[in-house]
Enzyme design. Structure first.
Site, mmCIF file in Angstrom:
data_model
loop_
_atom_site.group_PDB
_atom_site.id
_atom_site.type_symbol
_atom_site.label_atom_id
_atom_site.label_comp_id
_atom_site.label_asym_id
_atom_site.label_seq_id
_atom_site.Cartn_x
_atom_site.Cartn_y
_atom_site.Cartn_z
ATOM 1 N N SER A 163 0.798 -1.228 0.000
ATOM 2 C CA SER A 163 0.000 0.000 0.000
ATOM 3 C C SER A 163 0.830 1.277 0.000
ATOM 4 O O SER A 163 0.322 2.333 -0.354
ATOM 5 C CB SER A 163 -0.948 0.007 1.198
ATOM 6 O OG SER A 163 -0.218 -0.043 2.402
ATOM 7 N N HIS A 204 -5.315 -4.430 -1.612
ATOM 8 C CA HIS A 204 -5.156 -3.533 -2.773
ATOM 9 C C HIS A 204 -5.035 -4.271 -4.102
ATOM 10 O O HIS A 204 -4.846 -3.644 -5.136
ATOM 11 C CB HIS A 204 -3.924 -2.639 -2.567
ATOM 12 C CG HIS A 204 -4.025 -1.801 -1.342
ATOM 13 N ND1 HIS A 204 -4.684 -0.588 -1.310
ATOM 14 C CD2 HIS A 204 -3.589 -2.019 -0.073
ATOM 15 C CE1 HIS A 204 -4.638 -0.088 -0.083
ATOM 16 N NE2 HIS A 204 -3.972 -0.943 0.686
ATOM 17 N N LYS A 217 -12.175 -1.217 -0.331
ATOM 18 C CA LYS A 217 -11.354 -0.477 -1.310
ATOM 19 C C LYS A 217 -11.999 -0.595 -2.693
ATOM 20 O O LYS A 217 -12.974 0.110 -2.938
ATOM 21 C CB LYS A 217 -9.918 -0.975 -1.209
ATOM 22 C CG LYS A 217 -9.365 -0.634 0.196
ATOM 23 C CD LYS A 217 -7.991 -1.084 0.438
ATOM 24 C CE LYS A 217 -7.418 -0.540 1.720
ATOM 25 N NZ LYS A 217 -8.137 -0.781 2.975
HETATM 26 N N1 PMP Z 1 -4.462 -4.664 4.742
HETATM 27 C C1 PMP Z 1 -3.934 -3.700 3.970
HETATM 28 C C2 PMP Z 1 -2.789 -4.050 3.064
HETATM 29 C C3 PMP Z 1 -4.450 -2.402 4.009
HETATM 30 O O1 PMP Z 1 -3.913 -1.447 3.254
HETATM 31 C C4 PMP Z 1 -5.543 -2.115 4.878
HETATM 32 C C5 PMP Z 1 -6.159 -0.728 4.970
HETATM 33 N N2 PMP Z 1 -5.514 0.318 4.471
HETATM 34 C C6 PMP Z 1 -6.038 -3.142 5.676
HETATM 35 C C7 PMP Z 1 -5.487 -4.407 5.584
HETATM 36 C C8 PMP Z 1 -7.185 -2.893 6.624
HETATM 37 O O2 PMP Z 1 -8.373 -2.850 5.928
HETATM 38 P P1 PMP Z 1 -9.625 -1.961 6.358
HETATM 39 O O3 PMP Z 1 -9.285 -0.529 6.079
HETATM 40 O O4 PMP Z 1 -10.702 -2.473 5.464
HETATM 41 O O5 PMP Z 1 -9.864 -2.211 7.794
#
Ligand code: PMP
Length: 403
Positions: A190, A218, A250
């Site tokens: 990310s 992602h 997402k």
């Molecule tokens: N895993 C990754 C790689 C993420 O980027 C995120 C959120 N940015 C999450 C898990 C957590 O997901 P959520 O925002 O749906 O709680």
């Protein structure tokens, strides 16, 4: 010992507050700007229309009329919340249908959903692994994976980001000392926008009789010829990865997280993971929205193509301007390296003046002098919009001497 009277009388907290005040005074705060409409490719902030270059709604499904309609219908039928935990009274037929759909989509025997992606990683890792186990993670794995490791009481080790020689070394050095070993990676990272080399990871894991898990937050809906994620991108066989985890927040424009794996794993997790047993179920409306979004991802190939065309056009343009975009390739996340935090905040502010909203990411989320704009491209950006963004980045980058 000196008695402390203020709860914030702590070095770490005081240092943070000092830093926050400093940026506030410079007028450089870019965080938590209140968006006044739907978070699609154009948003309103303080009444100003801005082009969105930081949304996770990669496919632009947040405002999709069919999904909104399904959301309204679900609310009419099921009300606004679940009213219970999944194990007891919070499960609706919609939850079952969504779980079935996810298992078909990821080609696994079974799946389960929880009400947050973050909590999904924490609960999954800490419920399945513990004493006698080793968890090996990529250094750049998401924070929720780190938290899951800490909570699990298993031993855990890191390997350098996407460095397969280093992963092999960690496996060779430690495999023998543990009963079960699992390698956990993000499908798409990310902060860096690059992809885990899954075929090599699977091969190394096989050689060392270790299991594999991938976080597809992602990668789902964004990579692979059909937008189905990491296995689609690398053309992997069904079941090549032991556990798939993903978010519903997402490309899938809802909230929640999922785990897709074999039936025994899911059955165990449903009856033993604290977040499934002790935390409220995903609201039925969120399940309905996620379900419809997956159906759209399965059928609207044009939308997947538009996203992929847009991110290719954007990254080529940014590279041509002379920016460092790390190893980002074939993903909608394009990090544009700016430098220290002040410069990164200044850049983001000037982008806002030019009508573009892009989040600055600075230390400690990324290394000290690798502050960056984390640009997220959407399927709903037009070519003209992307060209406009590139022109602004050229002007501002020259101004601030980044390029
Ligand atoms: N895993 C990754 C790689 C993420 O980027 C995120 C959120 N940015 C999450 C898990 C957590 O997901 P959520 O925002 O749906 O709680």
């Amino acid at each position: 010992m000196r008695k402390i009277t203020k709860i914030t009388d702590n070095t770490k907290i005081k240092n943070f507050l000092k830093r926050a005040k400093y940026f506030e005074k410079l007028g450089l705060n870019s965080y938590m700007l209140p968006i006044q409409n739907a978070a699609s490719s154009k948003v309103l902030v303080d009444g100003q229309e801005l082009l969105m270059l930081g949304s996770y709604s990669y496919l632009g499904l947040i405002t999709h009329p069919e999904i909104i309609k399904v959301g309204h219908e679900a609310m009419d039928k099921y009300g606004v919340g679940a009213g219970g935990v999944r194990l007891l009274t919070g499960t609706t037929d919609l939850h079952h249908t969504l779980e079935k759909k996810i298992s078909e989509f990821k080609r696994t025997e079974d799946a389960m959903v929880l009400s947050s992606g973050y909590v999904t990683n924490m609960t999954l890792i800490s419920t399945l692994f513990g004493k006698d186990d080793l968890i090996i993670i990529d250094k750049y794995d998401h924070q929720s994976i780190y938290d899951g490791c800490i909570l699990s009481k298993a031993d855990w080790k890191r390997f350098n980001h996407n460095d397969m020689d280093n992963l092999a070394e960690v496996l060779e050095e430690h495999r023998e000392n543990y009963k079960r070993v699992i390698v956990i990676v993000d499908g798409v990272y990310s902060m860096d926008g690059d992809i885990a080399p899954m075929p090599e990871i699977i091969e190394l894991a096989k050689q060392h009789k270790a299991f594999t898990m991938v976080d597809e937050a992602h990668s789902i809906g964004t990579i692979g010829p059909n937008g189905r994620g990491i296995d689609d991108y690398f053309n992997l066989e069904p079941g090549a990865i032991d556990i798939y985890m993903g978010t519903l927040s997402k490309a899938i424009p809802s909230i929640g997280g999922y785990i897709a794996a074999n039936k025994d794993v899911i059955t165990y997790l449903k009856f033993n993971s604290n977040a499934f047993i002790f935390s409220a179920a995903l609201p039925p409306v969120s399940a309905a929205v996620a379900l419809k979004a997956i159906e759209i991802i399965e059928t609207d190939i044009e939308r997947i193509r538009a996203l992929q065309k847009n991110y290719t056009h954007f990254i080529n343009g940014v590279k041509e301007l002379g920016y460092d975009t790390l190893k980002s390739k074939d993903t909608p996340i394009v990090p544009v390296i700016i430098g220290n935090d002040v410069k990164t905040f200044r850049f983001a502010k000037q982008m806002r003046k030019a009508g573009i909203l892009v989040p600055p990411i600075v230390y400690p989320a990324v290394p000290l002098d690798a502050g960056r704009l984390r640009c997220c491209v959407m399927a709903t950006h037009t070519e003209e919009e992307i060209d406009y963004i590139l022109a602004a980045m050229e002007k501002i980058g020259k101004n601030l001497k980044v390029i």
